[in-house]
Structure formats: C-alpha cells, structure tokens
Design a protein around this motif. Structure first.
Motif, PDB file in Angstrom:
ATOM      1  N   ASP A  72      -1.414  10.959  -1.924  1.00 17.57           N
ATOM      2  CA  ASP A  72      -1.575  12.324  -1.436  1.00 17.57           C
ATOM      3  C   ASP A  72      -2.425  12.266  -0.182  1.00 17.57           C
ATOM      4  O   ASP A  72      -2.754  11.186   0.321  1.00 17.57           O
ATOM      5  N   GLU A  73      -2.800  13.426   0.320  1.00 19.83           N
ATOM      6  CA  GLU A  73      -3.563  13.449   1.572  1.00 19.83           C
ATOM      7  C   GLU A  73      -4.937  12.796   1.449  1.00 19.83           C
ATOM      8  O   GLU A  73      -5.521  12.370   2.444  1.00 19.83           O
ATOM      9  N   ASN A  74      -5.452  12.686   0.215  1.00 22.03           N
ATOM     10  CA  ASN A  74      -6.766  12.060   0.010  1.00 22.03           C
ATOM     11  C   ASN A  74      -6.679  10.598  -0.373  1.00 22.03           C
ATOM     12  O   ASN A  74      -7.690   9.911  -0.426  1.00 22.03           O
ATOM     13  N   ASN A  75      -5.498  10.117  -0.725  1.00 23.51           N
ATOM     14  CA  ASN A  75      -5.305   8.722  -1.141  1.00 23.51           C
ATOM     15  C   ASN A  75      -4.161   8.141  -0.315  1.00 23.51           C
ATOM     16  O   ASN A  75      -3.010   8.078  -0.747  1.00 23.51           O
ATOM     17  N   LYS A  76      -4.491   7.736   0.908  1.00 23.81           N
ATOM     18  CA  LYS A  76      -3.464   7.348   1.877  1.00 23.81           C
ATOM     19  C   LYS A  76      -3.230   5.854   1.967  1.00 23.81           C
ATOM     20  O   LYS A  76      -2.267   5.420   2.607  1.00 23.81           O
ATOM     21  N   SER A  77      -4.073   5.053   1.338  1.00 24.16           N
ATOM     22  CA  SER A  77      -3.886   3.604   1.438  1.00 24.16           C
ATOM     23  C   SER A  77      -4.273   2.949   0.120  1.00 24.16           C
ATOM     24  O   SER A  77      -5.236   2.188   0.038  1.00 24.16           O
ATOM     25  N   ILE A 105       0.926   5.824  -0.182  1.00 22.26           N
ATOM     26  CA  ILE A 105       0.216   7.083   0.011  1.00 22.26           C
ATOM     27  C   ILE A 105       0.500   7.945  -1.212  1.00 22.26           C
ATOM     28  O   ILE A 105       1.656   8.296  -1.488  1.00 22.26           O
ATOM     29  N   ARG A 142       0.846  -1.185   0.000  1.00 25.04           N
ATOM     30  CA  ARG A 142       0.000   0.000   0.000  1.00 25.04           C
ATOM     31  C   ARG A 142       0.885   1.240   0.000  1.00 25.04           C
ATOM     32  O   ARG A 142       1.967   1.251   0.609  1.00 25.04           O
TER      33      ARG A 142
END
Length: 837
Positions: free
Chosen positions: A216-221, A214, A212
């Motif tokens: 960006d801040e909206n797609n962390k996993s 990251i 897994r």
C-alpha cells in the motif's frame, strides 16, 4: 501415648509428627527438663561452636523460642535426623526410644501451639500470581496481557501461589500501574472501526532480498524471500533448516495495532524408509568412488565403511520420519519471538495463527523445524538436497487484520455497556460503569464509600478530559488497587461466599469466579457441601488448567530445558521432543483427573498419553499427529506412570549423564514427601573417571563416592531409588548398556546397565518395574504426599503440624472413594481448612 506417624519406609526416612495426646511440658520448662539434657548428651559433642558439623549448632539454633520460624525449621531438621536414625552416628551411643519420644512430644506440642497462634493472628493476604493476573485481566477487560515482564513469582512449599512468598516490591507497584494504563488503552477504544488489510504473499526462489512488492502507500518496498530453496510448481520446497532456507517477508508495518491472522498454505512430504536408504546409497556410493579414486589401496576399508554406514540408514529408528514441522517467528522492532510451532500435513491445508502486531517495523519467518538427529553416519550429508528427509512445501501466506469479532470490541462493550443513562446522564452512567467494573475487579460487592471514591476521581479529571480518557483514570486505579491485586481474607472465622468463590476458582481454574460461581455467591448459596461439590465438578470438566498449574509445579516441569542433554551426546533430544515431554506429563495428569482413575496410576499405569513425536521416541507404533491421546502399552515398552516420563528423567540428569542421586532425591521428595536433607559441605561430586577402571559406569563411580563416611549415610537412602531408573539415559530414552564409545555411543563390549539394588528395609528392587512395585506396595506414603501437595496448593500456604490430621483425613477419604484425584479435591474444598480463613 498415641502419635500420628507418617512413615516413609522407602529409603528408611521417617518424618514423625508426634501429635501427642498427653500434655507436654510448657516451652521453657520442657526445654530445661527434656530438650537441653538430650542435646547436651547426644548432640553437643559434634554440633557446637564455629566448627559444628554440617554448620548445625545445637548450642544455639535449637532454642525454646518456637515463635521464631527459623527455630522451628531447625527443630524440624533435627527431628527428621533423629527419626531417620541418621543421628547420632551409628558409632556413637544411641538414645533410648523413650528419650526420643519425650523430645518429639515436647517439640511437636511447641510447634503446634506456635503455628496455631500465628495462624489466628495473621490475616491472609495473597497477591495474584503472574498467571492469575493474566487470566483475571482477560476476564475483566478482554485483553490478553503478557505478564512475563513482571518479576517471577518465587515458589515456597513447591508452589508459586504461597502467600508468604508473594511479596510486593516497589518495582511491582510501578509495573502494576504501568500495566493498568496499557491494558485500558487497549481495551477502551474510540473512533471508527479500523480498515482491515489483507496482504497476500507468493514467495519465489530468488537472490536474497531481491524480490520487493508494494502493499500500500505506506509499505512500498516490502521484501519477500523464497531464499535458497527449490521450486515445484506453485510451491517453495524447504528441505532443511539453514540461515538461507527460511521463507520470510520483512520491512512492513501494519496500519493499526491489534491482532492479525497469519495464514499459511502449505503441505508436507514424508519419504519412506526405502527412499531414505536409496538416497543414502547414492550419496555413500559417490563417497566410496571418490575414496577409491584417491586411495585405491584402501578399497577394503572403503567398502567396510560403505556397508557399515548403509546399515545405519537401513536400521535406525530415526528414519521412520514424522511430518515436517514449521516454526513461525515474528520480528517486531528488533525483537524476534517464536509465535508457534506445528506439524504440516501431507495434503495442502491452510493454517491460521493469531498474532499481535504494533505499528513498529515488522517481519515474519517460516523456518523448517524438523530435526533429524546428527550422528557420525549422517551429519556430513544432512544438508544435501539429495538426502531424503521430510520436506516443507509452502504455497503462499497472508496477513489479515486487525481482527475484531464486533465493533466496538467485546472487551470495550463489557466495560462501557449500553445503558439509558449513556446519553442522558453522563455522571450517572459513570457511576454504573464503575460500580459494575469494581464489583467484578474486587470479586465481591463494593461499599458505597469505595464507589464514591472512584467516582470523585472521575469528577476531578472529567473537567479537562474527554469522557473516555476520564473514565480510564478510576478504572486504572481499580486495576492497581490491592482489592484487585490481592485475595484478602480477614483473620478468623468462616469465609464469606464471595471469598470462597474466589478461593475455589483460583484453585481450580487459575482465574476469577465466572458468572455462575459469582451468582451463587451473590445469592449466599455457595457455602454448602452440595453447591461446592457441584461447582468443583463443573470446573474440573476442563482439567487442563489444574494439570498445568498444579502438576507442572509439583513435578518440577518448569525445570525441563534448564540443563538440557548435551546435543552431541544426545542428538535425539530436540525442541519438539522437549515441548512434547512437558505436555505429556500435563496431559497424563489431566487424563487421570478427567477419567476419574485411581491415583496410583500416577505411579504405574498400563497406558501413556503421548503424541506422534513421543511415540517415535518411545518405540510405540500406530500414533499419528501432534495431539496427545491415551495409548495402551505393553510391559516390554517400559512406559506408564510418572517415573517413566522423559520430562522427569531429563530434569533428574546432569546434561551429560544420568544422576541416580538426583533421581533418588526426586522420588523421595516428590512421590514420598520425604526430604533427605542437604548434602554435607565436603561431599563433592562423583568422579568423572576412575583410575584403573576403563569403563566405570555412573553406578560404579557413585558406589566409590559413597565409601566416604560423610556420604554413605545419605546415599544408602537415596541411591537404590536412583539406580532403579538407570535404564533411562539423560534424555529419558531406554537403553540396555551404558555407552562409552564416540560421543557416548553404545558398543557391544560396553557394560550392561545394572539396576538391581536393595532398600534399607531389605526390599530388593530391579529396574523401573521393581521401583514401581515397591511404590505401589507403600501406597499410603504416596497418598499422603499427594494430599499434602494438593492441600498446600489449594490453601496457598505451607502445611504445619496442626494440619497433619487434615492430611490423614484426606487420605482416608480418598481410600474410601476409589482413590481418585476428584475425591481428594472434593474433600479439600469441603474441608473446614478451605472454607475458613
């Protein structure tokens, strides 16, 4: 008495359009004096009452009311049976030729009069097809809208642009209104240019869903899977297609809806025949050792099985591998969608595929898509990593976007263009925007009342909405207007230049008039032979659109895959083969149009237009790559011309076997324009097995079937044409014998395919070469059929008796101008029928 006769000698059917030069008795008087006595004498015995044969009643359906289309259709059916000498039955007294001639003269005159009356009275209002709607929206707004959610356009006369069939339901109205709002929301945007993202993914082999990252801040996993594959340096090596073999990423969402570029860095590896044999020797040898260990007494049989299976890998053509193939699948929300399939070259290369994403949770998969046919000798070892087969090597992939060539996007700027009024006079600017948009949407100059109506709609909503939202309202109304959704041609007289421009453009390009065509219409300079011919030649420089739209429907290519060959009987038929055979027929038609070749090449040619996948299937060497190109062929290849193309041969089969009946009917209808009619109600299917005949071929079973009196009459016309194509199996591949072995395998003792037959006129034909020779000898019939089909498509309506002289003029024009498709099309667009309502 002179008659114009269209005679289809192949199969013995003759459709006679008796355009009599002498006056015929009027409707009721002629019915009483000619028609009724003929029907009572020759038809009423079998075709009356509830038990009428073939459910055809001569005591009621055949009236004198030719204004009723159903009545005209019944008369056409009756005349066809008479001219085909199928009725009355041979065992009954036959009418004298003069009796039949008088009936034909009367029926033709009534039909012609009724058709002309209805044509003069009815305005032509034709709705845009889904394909035309999509293309019109793209030209108007820059939005590539998916119109597949609209109801399918019903075909009539063989084509989906028939005005009579293109009705509008309440569902259509709702969908058009909803689509207009969606389209304008996508086309007209506000705010700053969205920030572009570029996400890079390096897949690695690991336990599923264990890696897994990251983004960006909206797609962390976000999950990245190399899955259960091998690794070689930076590459994940995908060896075959399995649930745990694809390379993928999941659980991400893009920040802004729009078009993104998916990049794939990959290469392919193609094993040689020697490597295939070597890998098979190793695997088969281990199997033999295990068998000897478990059953030493069976050494002789184990060795025979080893040698037999090894010979398969040494000789079968399927192991002359092509490049590996990848299938890109997008998951958006819960819906998977195949975006693209393509071959991967043997050197590292970056492939780019544009894909539209919404902000829903998403994922993409790269699947291995090269199919090695699964047969008795190889199905059990196909999943072995040690078996040599094409391999897909994936280095990395990226997602970048949203992609805009400019900001605001071109579609936005096309609608909300720059103008001095934009900042000084909002209402004046709105008038400019609406005037230009309506002119393009309606494909003609607009009236002041039309513009004022849309501007007043803008005024009403502008009070409490921003300009962008307010201007969308009248623009949405325009896209839902009949002036956009329909091609409206008022009854009577010559088409205006703008109506003619639209008719020409939608005929040849499936799209609204481009700038050059529109400018000619605005100047009133289109409706001349020179201008029409010049614009026709310009539009035909891209023949692919007409090939897809016209040839695709004429030949029935939309049926490919509807009832595909059974995979256990025809394992060589795969997805790549299926998509290739459709493109082959389209590309072949486009080549004949582009190169201005004799249209009889459609019947028989000394070349094919194929890609590497079809070259392997057809046994043609020297073709590399997935693009289609013209390739010369020799006679022993048995390819060249529409009747030899696998697309046609598969749609005229039954999934598990060939169908000489379907193939014969297809030849009659599609290449000769003759309709053998519907089978009788109790005809039944041909027997699956024949008692007492262990290896009864399809031909033998059909010959037994046609011994039934009710079946023989039609089959004598149809079957000889179908028998000539029996060397092609249900997948369209060549065969010498009909297989009766395991899963249809051909054994040495299986019967040879018998393709010899005799047409009702006495012509003897053998095989596809004999069929093509017979068709070439009757070129006028093919030319008449082709002209009829092209006119039907060009005019957007079915042809009637009043159009027969036009068809014959089109044929004569072709024969005087090298018999080319271009000459036919140029004749059509310059004809009075095309230039008038």
């Amino acid at each position: 008495m002179k008659r114009l006769v269209l005679s289809v000698a192949l199969g013995g059917l003759a459709l006679v359009g008796a355009l009599a030069q002498r006056p015929a008795p009027p409707g009721d008087a002629g019915y009483k004096a000619i028609a009724r006595p003929f029907l009572d004498k020759h038809c009423i015995l079998c075709h009356s009452g509830p038990g009428a044969k073939g459910s055809f009643r001569a005591d009621g359906a055949l009236s004198a009311d030719f204004s009723d289309r159903a009545v005209r259709a019944k008369w056409a059916e009756a005349i066809n049976q008479l001219n085909s000498h199928l009725m009355p039955p041979k065992e009954l007294p036959q009418p004298a030729p003069a009796e039949v001639g008088n009936l034909l003269d009367w029926a033709a005159a009534q039909t012609r009069q009724a058709e002309q009356t209805q044509k003069d009275r009815a305005p032509v209002v034709r709705r845009l097809t889904r394909d035309e709607y999509k293309n019109s929206i793209l030209e108007l707004t820059g939005v590539d809208f998916d119109a597949s959610g609209f109801p399918a356009d019903p075909p009539a006369g063989g084509f989906d642009n028939n005005a009579r069939a293109l009705s509008v339901s309440p569902l259509h109205v709702e969908l058009y209104a909803s689509a207009a709002r969606q389209i304008l929301d996508r086309a007209l945007i506000s705010g700053a240019r969205p920030t572009k993202v570029q996400w890079h993914f390096d897949p690695r082999v690991a336990a599923m869903d264990s890696r897994r990252v990251i983004l960006d801040e909206n797609n962390k996993s976000v999950i990245i899977n190399g899955n259960n594959n091998k690794e070689e340096g930076d590459y994940v090596v995908v060896h075959n297609n399995s649930w745990d073999k694809s390379v993928d990423t999941r659980n991400f969402s893009v920040p802004t809806e729009g078009t993104y570029i998916i990049r794939l860095r990959a290469m392919g590896r193609i094993p040689t025949r020697e490597q295939v044999v070597q890998s098979a020797e190793t695997i088969l040898g281990k199997r033999r050792e295990q068998q000897l260990k478990e059953n030493p007494g069976g050494a002789k049989w184990h060795e025979e099985a080893y040698q037999s299976d090894l010979k398969h890998f040494q000789t079968e053509g399927m192991y002359n591998y092509g490049p590996p193939r990848v299938k890109l699948v997008q998951h958006l929300g819960s819906q998977p969608r195949t975006i693209a399939e393509f071959d991967v070259e043997s050197i590292p290369k970056t492939y780019e595929i544009p894909v539209r994403f919404t902000t829903e949770p998403a994922g993409i998969n790269f699947h291995y898509a090269y199919d090695v046919p699964g047969v008795l000798e190889n199905f059990w070892l196909q999943s072995s990593e040690n078996f040599a087969r094409p391999e897909l090597l994936i280095d990395w992939f990226e997602i970048e976007g949203p992609i805009y060539s400019s900001w605001p996007p071109p579609g936005h700027s096309k609608i909300l263009f720059d103008s001095p009024l934009k900042t000084t006079d909002e209402r004046g600017y709105a008038r400019q925007v609406l005037g230009k948009f309506l002119r393009r949407a309606y494909r003609r100059p607009i009236t002041p009342a039309e513009l004022d109506s849309k501007l007043s709609l803008f005024d009403r909503v502008r009070k409490d909405r921003p300009f962008l939202d307010a201007i969308k309202v009248p623009l949405t109304a325009a896209l839902a207007s009949p002036n956009f959704l329909f091609l409206i041609e008022p009854p009577g007289g010559k088409l205006s230049d703008h109506q003619l421009a639209a008719r020409l453009s939608y005929f040849l390009a499936g799209a609204p008039p481009d700038n050059e065509l529109a400018a000619l219409a605005d100047a009133g300079k289109l409706n001349t032979p020179e201008a029409l011919t010049g614009q026709t030649r310009r539009l035909l420089k891209n023949p692919d659109v007409l090939a897809r739209r016209f040839a695709g429907q004429w030949l029935g290519l939309n049926q490919v895959g509807a009832n595909p060959p059974a995979p256990d009987l025809f394992p060589e038929y795969d997805r790549h083969f299926e998509t290739s055979i459709i493109k082959e027929s389209e590309a072949f038609f486009a080549e004949i149009l582009k190169s201005d070749l004799d249209v009889m090449n459609l019947v028989k040619s000394d070349f094919v237009v194929i890609n590497e996948r079809l070259a392997r299937a057809y046994g043609i060497s020297g073709v590399r790559g997935d693009s289609f190109r013209r390739v010369p062929v020799s006679d022993n290849v048995h390819r060249g011309g529409i009747p030899t193309q696998a697309s046609i041969l598969t749609i005229t089969s039954n999934g598990t076997r060939t169908s000489p009946v379907k193939r014969g009917v297809w030849v009659m209808k599609t290449l000769l324009g003759a309709d053998p009619g519907l089978p009788v109600a109790d005809a039944g299917e041909i027997a699956a097995r024949v008692p007492g005949i262990e290896k009864a071929t399809v031909r033998k079973r059909l010959e037994i079937h046609r011994t039934r009196a009710q079946c023989a009459r039609c089959h004598s016309q149809i079957d000889p044409l179908g028998f000539s194509l029996e060397n092609f199996n249900a997948a369209g591949l060549w065969r010498e014998r009909e297989g009766f072995g395991y899963k249809g395998r051909v054994e040495n003792s299986d019967p040879l395919v018998d393709t010899a037959s005799q047409l009702p006129d006495g012509t003897k034909i053998t095989g596809v070469d004999g069929l093509q020779t017979a068709l070439l000898a009757r070129s006028d019939d093919f030319l008449t059929c082709l002209a009829t089909k092209m006119l039907t498509f060009a005019l957007g309506r079915e042809l009637g008796l009043t159009d027969r002289p036009l068809v014959q003029k089109a044929v004569s024009h072709m024969k005087n101008n090298k018999r080319t498709l271009r000459s036919l099309i140029e004749f059509i667009v310059n004809s009075e029928a095309f230039r008038t309502r």
